[in-house]
Design a protein around this motif. Sequence first.
Motif, PDB file in Angstrom:
ATOM      1  N   LEU B  96       4.870  -0.511  11.031  1.00 44.43           N
ATOM      2  CA  LEU B  96       5.262   0.031   9.726  1.00 44.43           C
ATOM      3  C   LEU B  96       5.004  -0.987   8.619  1.00 44.43           C
ATOM      4  CD1 LEU B  96       8.612   1.740  10.831  1.00 44.43           C
ATOM      5  CD2 LEU B  96       6.390   2.828  10.457  1.00 44.43           C
ATOM      6  N   LYS B  97       5.303  -2.255   8.927  1.00 40.86           N
ATOM      7  CA  LYS B  97       5.082  -3.302   7.915  1.00 40.86           C
ATOM      8  C   LYS B  97       3.597  -3.486   7.637  1.00 40.86           C
ATOM      9  CE  LYS B  97       9.272  -5.928   8.771  1.00 40.86           C
ATOM     10  NZ  LYS B  97       9.852  -6.962   9.611  1.00 40.86           N
ATOM     11  N   LEU B  98       2.801  -3.466   8.688  1.00 41.30           N
ATOM     12  CA  LEU B  98       1.350  -3.631   8.500  1.00 41.30           C
ATOM     13  C   LEU B  98       0.799  -2.477   7.669  1.00 41.30           C
ATOM     14  CD1 LEU B  98       0.163  -4.832  12.046  1.00 41.30           C
ATOM     15  CD2 LEU B  98       0.411  -6.196   9.975  1.00 41.30           C
ATOM     16  N   ALA B  99       1.343  -1.289   7.900  1.00 42.17           N
ATOM     17  CA  ALA B  99       0.851  -0.105   7.178  1.00 42.17           C
ATOM     18  C   ALA B  99       1.070  -0.262   5.673  1.00 42.17           C
ATOM     19  CB  ALA B  99       1.556   1.144   7.690  1.00 42.17           C
ATOM     20  N   THR B 100       2.176  -0.917   5.295  1.00 41.20           N
ATOM     21  CA  THR B 100       2.451  -1.077   3.860  1.00 41.20           C
ATOM     22  C   THR B 100       1.454  -2.037   3.204  1.00 41.20           C
ATOM     23  OG1 THR B 100       3.967  -2.921   4.190  1.00 41.20           O
ATOM     24  CG2 THR B 100       4.930  -0.715   4.210  1.00 41.20           C
ATOM     25  N   LYS B 101       0.804  -2.863   4.008  1.00 36.35           N
ATOM     26  CA  LYS B 101      -0.140  -3.846   3.449  1.00 36.35           C
ATOM     27  C   LYS B 101      -1.555  -3.284   3.308  1.00 36.35           C
ATOM     28  CE  LYS B 101       2.445  -7.635   5.502  1.00 36.35           C
ATOM     29  NZ  LYS B 101       3.144  -7.988   4.258  1.00 36.35           N
ATOM     30  N   LEU B 102      -1.758  -2.111   3.855  1.00 32.41           N
ATOM     31  CA  LEU B 102      -3.069  -1.478   3.688  1.00 32.41           C
ATOM     32  C   LEU B 102      -3.135  -0.874   2.289  1.00 32.41           C
ATOM     33  CD1 LEU B 102      -3.468   0.205   7.185  1.00 32.41           C
ATOM     34  CD2 LEU B 102      -4.712  -1.768   6.337  1.00 32.41           C
ATOM     35  N   GLY B 103      -4.289  -0.481   1.906  1.00 34.32           N
ATOM     36  CA  GLY B 103      -4.451   0.058   0.554  1.00 34.32           C
ATOM     37  C   GLY B 103      -4.703  -1.072  -0.425  1.00 34.32           C
ATOM     38  N   GLY B 104      -4.866  -0.735  -1.682  1.00 32.22           N
ATOM     39  CA  GLY B 104      -5.144  -1.758  -2.689  1.00 32.22           C
ATOM     40  C   GLY B 104      -5.408  -1.124  -4.027  1.00 32.22           C
ATOM     41  N   ALA B 105      -5.530  -1.974  -5.051  1.00 31.13           N
ATOM     42  CA  ALA B 105      -5.700  -1.473  -6.415  1.00 31.13           C
ATOM     43  C   ALA B 105      -7.047  -0.786  -6.603  1.00 31.13           C
ATOM     44  CB  ALA B 105      -5.570  -2.636  -7.401  1.00 31.13           C
ATOM     45  N   ASN B 106      -8.027  -1.211  -5.828  1.00 33.06           N
ATOM     46  CA  ASN B 106      -9.336  -0.559  -5.906  1.00 33.06           C
ATOM     47  C   ASN B 106      -9.943  -0.513  -4.501  1.00 33.06           C
ATOM     48  OD1 ASN B 106     -10.540  -3.146  -5.372  1.00 33.06           O
ATOM     49  ND2 ASN B 106     -10.006  -3.647  -7.498  1.00 33.06           N
ATOM     50  N   ILE B 107     -11.079   0.125  -4.408  1.00 37.43           N
ATOM     51  CA  ILE B 107     -11.686   0.329  -3.084  1.00 37.43           C
ATOM     52  C   ILE B 107     -12.017  -1.009  -2.432  1.00 37.43           C
ATOM     53  CG2 ILE B 107     -13.712   1.240  -1.880  1.00 37.43           C
ATOM     54  CD1 ILE B 107     -13.665   3.588  -3.773  1.00 37.43           C
TER      55      ILE B 107
END
Lengths: 132, 295
Positions: B96-107
């Motif tokens: 769950l913690k790792l999932a929160t670190k995915l994504g970002g302000a741009n591609i």
Amino acid sequence: MDHRESLPKLLRQMASTLEHASPADVDALLQGRAELVISGRENRRPVKSESAEDRRASSAKLDNLASQLKMLTSRDEGRNLLDRAKLTKKELERLARLMDLPVLREDDAEKLRQRILEHSIGARLNSQAIRG
Amino acid sequence: MTANLAAQLAWDGRRILLVDLDAQASLTFSFIAPDTWEKDFAESKTIKSWFESFDATPQISLASLVNEPPRVLNALKGRGDLHIIYSHLGLINVDLKLATKLGGANISQAKKNFINIHRRLADGLAGDIKNHPSQKYDLVMIDCPPNFNIVTKTAIIASDYILVPARPDYLSTLGIDYLLRSVRGLIKDYNDFAEVKDGQKIEKIAPKMLGVVFTMIQEYGGQPISAQRPFMSQVKNRPDISVFPEYIKRNDTLFADAPQYGVPVVLHGYNSGSHQSVVDGLEAVSKKFQKALGW
């Protein structure tokens, strides 16, 4: 009567019977939850034996059906093929065994048809659907 | 299967490191009792602590988590090594913690985060384990849960080979297709994203599918029972996956309580015919596995 001479024949008959037993029955026997019993067959109707020629013709027909089923791409096509072949329950059992499928004592003709279709066609369709 | 395969390889003189990535910790509890795990390892000496230490200073080294289970050490009699990094019952929270670190302000940032998160185990093994002078392993075996969460993905990305244990039944064989689909998608995403990390090319991954090993096989008349054979043949008939002809037999008498004593069945010293038959099967799988690795 000396049973020792009959023993090999008896054991072969038992082995032949057990070969067609369901996994659940085999488990129950191995774990002591079931036992083999001897029952009379006086009241059973005599079974008409199939001639060797009939058997060969039937085997060729079933071999051919098994090969055709493996080539089909839908369960409906498979069901139509089986319907057209007008197989008796005995023949469905032989076709299932030919395809190395289990045949249970409780299986009716429809259950055998479903098992044959799922093994020969359904499994491929399932695999393709999940893999995408 | 992992415990026995690793034990057989160690018995053959190999140096093996196991990494348990399953939150159920079955592999862990095949070597140590849960109370020992709780007392000596749970707080700070499991793979969970390592994943969590990415956000802490100092970062834990993977090598510092390696344990040599004492009962296996005795059973191996100096022939090879079997070491393990234990799992944690709370490992699912790491996901769950790792999932929160995915994504970002741009591609570009999202791709960079994807690579950073998913490469954690690969980089950890390459840095802490591969370069550790006293821990030259012949093989690192990562035991994964039967789902495709982020922690499992880190294992796939860290791996050169994938071995799939499966029971020959309807739902398990569908699970093989699910795994193949998921691995294919992960490799594609990773390799697409690997182009852009910090403007540098990251090496692409291509873990090789070693094949399926069927487990829990019930034999009758010297072959798998008729209820299992159709599912084995269905998988064998699939064009893009190989199946080990050797398999692991089911024997509840032997396997049911073996983990309780911390020594895999393959290292037991029994002499009964049924034990020998099970061990013969495990040895055959191990030989095929080594051959597939090119050993």
